[in-house]
Write a protein that holds these residues in place. Structure first.
Motif, PDB file in Angstrom:
ATOM      1  N   LEU A 270       0.492  -1.426  -0.036  1.00 51.41           N
ATOM      2  CA  LEU A 270       0.031   0.010  -0.005  1.00 51.41           C
ATOM      3  C   LEU A 270       0.931   1.241  -0.068  1.00 51.41           C
ATOM      4  O   LEU A 270       1.768   1.372   0.796  1.00 51.41           O
ATOM      5  CB  LEU A 270      -0.951   0.169   1.311  1.00 51.41           C
ATOM      6  CG  LEU A 270      -1.968  -1.117   1.746  1.00 51.41           C
ATOM      7  CD1 LEU A 270      -2.387  -0.681   2.971  1.00 51.41           C
ATOM      8  CD2 LEU A 270      -2.398  -1.661   0.605  1.00 51.41           C
ATOM      9  N   GLN A 271       0.657   2.125  -0.905  1.00 48.76           N
ATOM     10  CA  GLN A 271       1.400   3.317  -1.033  1.00 48.76           C
ATOM     11  C   GLN A 271       0.402   4.423  -0.783  1.00 48.76           C
ATOM     12  O   GLN A 271      -0.623   4.454  -1.549  1.00 48.76           O
ATOM     13  CB  GLN A 271       2.252   3.616  -2.173  1.00 48.76           C
ATOM     14  CG  GLN A 271       3.221   2.548  -2.179  1.00 48.76           C
ATOM     15  CD  GLN A 271       4.274   2.613  -3.466  1.00 48.76           C
ATOM     16  OE1 GLN A 271       3.852   2.608  -4.562  1.00 48.76           O
ATOM     17  NE2 GLN A 271       5.536   3.054  -2.980  1.00 48.76           N
ATOM     18  N   ARG A 272       0.493   5.000   0.296  1.00 45.51           N
ATOM     19  CA  ARG A 272      -0.369   6.275   0.505  1.00 45.51           C
ATOM     20  C   ARG A 272       0.097   7.478  -0.477  1.00 45.51           C
ATOM     21  O   ARG A 272       1.200   7.938  -0.581  1.00 45.51           O
ATOM     22  CB  ARG A 272      -0.297   7.028   2.069  1.00 45.51           C
ATOM     23  CG  ARG A 272      -1.493   8.064   2.261  1.00 45.51           C
ATOM     24  CD  ARG A 272      -1.355   8.332   3.599  1.00 45.51           C
ATOM     25  NE  ARG A 272      -0.157   9.368   3.920  1.00 45.51           N
ATOM     26  CZ  ARG A 272       0.260   9.781   5.117  1.00 45.51           C
ATOM     27  NH1 ARG A 272      -0.292   9.292   6.080  1.00 45.51           N
ATOM     28  NH2 ARG A 272       1.378  10.756   5.088  1.00 45.51           N
TER      29      ARG A 272
ATOM     30  N   ALA B 135      -8.974  -1.546   3.061  1.00 43.97           N
ATOM     31  CA  ALA B 135      -9.933  -0.492   3.507  1.00 43.97           C
ATOM     32  C   ALA B 135     -10.035   0.121   4.493  1.00 43.97           C
ATOM     33  O   ALA B 135     -10.363   1.235   4.938  1.00 43.97           O
ATOM     34  CB  ALA B 135     -11.574  -1.096   3.020  1.00 43.97           C
ATOM     35  N   LYS B 136      -9.672  -0.905   5.546  1.00 44.40           N
ATOM     36  CA  LYS B 136      -9.489  -0.327   7.061  1.00 44.40           C
ATOM     37  C   LYS B 136      -8.204   0.084   7.792  1.00 44.40           C
ATOM     38  O   LYS B 136      -8.205   0.728   8.661  1.00 44.40           O
ATOM     39  CB  LYS B 136     -10.291  -1.628   7.935  1.00 44.40           C
ATOM     40  CG  LYS B 136     -11.875  -1.929   7.587  1.00 44.40           C
ATOM     41  CD  LYS B 136     -11.895  -3.112   8.621  1.00 44.40           C
ATOM     42  CE  LYS B 136     -13.412  -3.617   8.224  1.00 44.40           C
ATOM     43  NZ  LYS B 136     -13.753  -4.573   8.956  1.00 44.40           N
ATOM     44  N   MET B 137      -7.305  -0.135   6.829  1.00 39.75           N
ATOM     45  CA  MET B 137      -5.868   0.540   7.336  1.00 39.75           C
ATOM     46  C   MET B 137      -5.836   1.868   7.595  1.00 39.75           C
ATOM     47  O   MET B 137      -6.053   2.749   6.682  1.00 39.75           O
ATOM     48  CB  MET B 137      -5.107   0.068   6.419  1.00 39.75           C
ATOM     49  CG  MET B 137      -3.465   0.200   6.619  1.00 39.75           C
ATOM     50  SD  MET B 137      -3.031  -1.046   7.888  1.00 39.75           S
ATOM     51  CE  MET B 137      -3.352  -2.589   7.179  1.00 39.75           C
ATOM     52  N   ARG B 138      -5.576   2.067   8.959  1.00 41.75           N
ATOM     53  CA  ARG B 138      -5.633   3.556   9.312  1.00 41.75           C
ATOM     54  C   ARG B 138      -4.167   4.068   9.069  1.00 41.75           C
ATOM     55  O   ARG B 138      -3.344   4.005   9.899  1.00 41.75           O
ATOM     56  CB  ARG B 138      -6.183   3.448  10.983  1.00 41.75           C
ATOM     57  CG  ARG B 138      -7.356   3.103  11.010  1.00 41.75           C
ATOM     58  CD  ARG B 138      -7.931   3.432  12.283  1.00 41.75           C
ATOM     59  NE  ARG B 138      -7.016   2.790  13.329  1.00 41.75           N
ATOM     60  CZ  ARG B 138      -7.018   2.939  14.594  1.00 41.75           C
ATOM     61  NH1 ARG B 138      -8.238   3.587  15.189  1.00 41.75           N
ATOM     62  NH2 ARG B 138      -6.257   2.611  15.399  1.00 41.75           N
TER      63      ARG B 138
ATOM     64  N   MET C 199      -1.664   8.964  12.390  1.00 47.77           N
ATOM     65  CA  MET C 199      -2.247   7.959  11.430  1.00 47.77           C
ATOM     66  C   MET C 199      -3.287   7.420  11.866  1.00 47.77           C
ATOM     67  O   MET C 199      -2.967   6.288  12.709  1.00 47.77           O
ATOM     68  CB  MET C 199      -1.429   7.044  10.723  1.00 47.77           C
ATOM     69  CG  MET C 199      -0.245   7.918   9.681  1.00 47.77           C
ATOM     70  SD  MET C 199       0.811   6.749   8.873  1.00 47.77           S
ATOM     71  CE  MET C 199       1.801   5.950  10.085  1.00 47.77           C
ATOM     72  N   ASN C 200      -4.523   7.759  11.775  1.00 48.95           N
ATOM     73  CA  ASN C 200      -5.688   7.255  12.538  1.00 48.95           C
ATOM     74  C   ASN C 200      -6.827   7.046  11.647  1.00 48.95           C
ATOM     75  O   ASN C 200      -8.036   6.636  12.059  1.00 48.95           O
ATOM     76  CB  ASN C 200      -5.823   8.181  13.647  1.00 48.95           C
ATOM     77  CG  ASN C 200      -6.780   7.334  14.843  1.00 48.95           C
ATOM     78  OD1 ASN C 200      -6.618   6.152  15.013  1.00 48.95           O
ATOM     79  ND2 ASN C 200      -7.494   8.261  15.377  1.00 48.95           N
ATOM     80  N   ARG C 201      -6.486   7.519  10.361  1.00 50.72           N
ATOM     81  CA  ARG C 201      -7.991   7.277   9.608  1.00 50.72           C
ATOM     82  C   ARG C 201      -7.669   6.265   8.370  1.00 50.72           C
ATOM     83  O   ARG C 201      -6.549   6.178   7.750  1.00 50.72           O
ATOM     84  CB  ARG C 201      -7.951   8.711   8.964  1.00 50.72           C
ATOM     85  CG  ARG C 201      -8.620   9.754  10.134  1.00 50.72           C
ATOM     86  CD  ARG C 201      -8.774  11.275   9.518  1.00 50.72           C
ATOM     87  NE  ARG C 201     -10.281  11.102   8.913  1.00 50.72           N
ATOM     88  CZ  ARG C 201     -10.457  12.034   7.953  1.00 50.72           C
ATOM     89  NH1 ARG C 201      -9.678  13.133   7.824  1.00 50.72           N
ATOM     90  NH2 ARG C 201     -11.628  12.008   7.650  1.00 50.72           N
ATOM     91  N   SER C 202      -8.794   5.866   7.828  1.00 54.92           N
ATOM     92  CA  SER C 202      -8.733   4.797   6.637  1.00 54.92           C
ATOM     93  C   SER C 202      -8.927   5.602   5.430  1.00 54.92           C
ATOM     94  O   SER C 202      -9.489   6.769   5.462  1.00 54.92           O
ATOM     95  CB  SER C 202      -9.368   3.626   6.892  1.00 54.92           C
ATOM     96  OG  SER C 202     -10.990   4.196   6.683  1.00 54.92           O
TER      97      SER C 202
END
Length: 145
Positions: free
Chosen positions: A5-7, A50-53, A62-65
């Motif tokens: 996963l890359q933000r 989908a849920k990774m925060r 870092m607390n939001r998906s």
């Protein structure tokens, strides 16, 4: 299945000089089906993605998906995630799923993400793709299910 996963603030995939998938803020997901993987692994991976925060909240943590931020996902098939580099200098890919299984699970995984309410763009399975991204952070997370 394996994924990276890359933000990103934006990402796109080009095939033969034409953009086939692009997103704004969200996740670029490089995904590889491994031998023996089933839809159950794809379901688990989609739910985890989908849920990774890994997106910042108002306090900068870092607390939001991706769902929480209303982001999108660009899914790109990447059989090289199956690379075995334990010996020699040429990686082996024998643990990757056969192409027909890989394509089926790649498509299924992307469909599952869309079913979770995420806007999903895709690369083209098996194509010579050029991937562009603006990594946000940078934040890069490996996942294996």
């Amino acid at each position: 299945m394996k994924a990276i996963l890359q933000r990103v603030t934006e990402a796109s995939v080009t095939v033969d000089g034409k953009i086939v998938g692009e997103i704004g803020a969200g996740l670029l997901v490089l995904v590889c089906a491994m031998q023996g993987d089933t839809e159950a692994q794809a379901d688990k991976l989609a739910a985890k993605v989908a849920k990774m925060r890994i997106f910042q909240d108002d306090a900068g943590k870092m607390n939001r998906s991706v769902v929480d931020i209303g982001g999108s996902v660009l899914v790109v098939s990447q059989f090289t995630l199956a690379a075995d580099t334990r010996s020699g200098n040429r990686p082996g890919f024998s643990t990757a799923a056969p192409p027909a299984d890989g394509e089926r699970l790649y498509t299924y995984f992307a469909d599952q993400l869309a079913g979770l309410g995420l806007p999903v763009a895709r690369g083209r399975f098996g194509a010579d793709m050029k991937v562009r991204l603006l990594n946000d952070g940078p934040v890069t997370i490996p996942i294996e299910v």
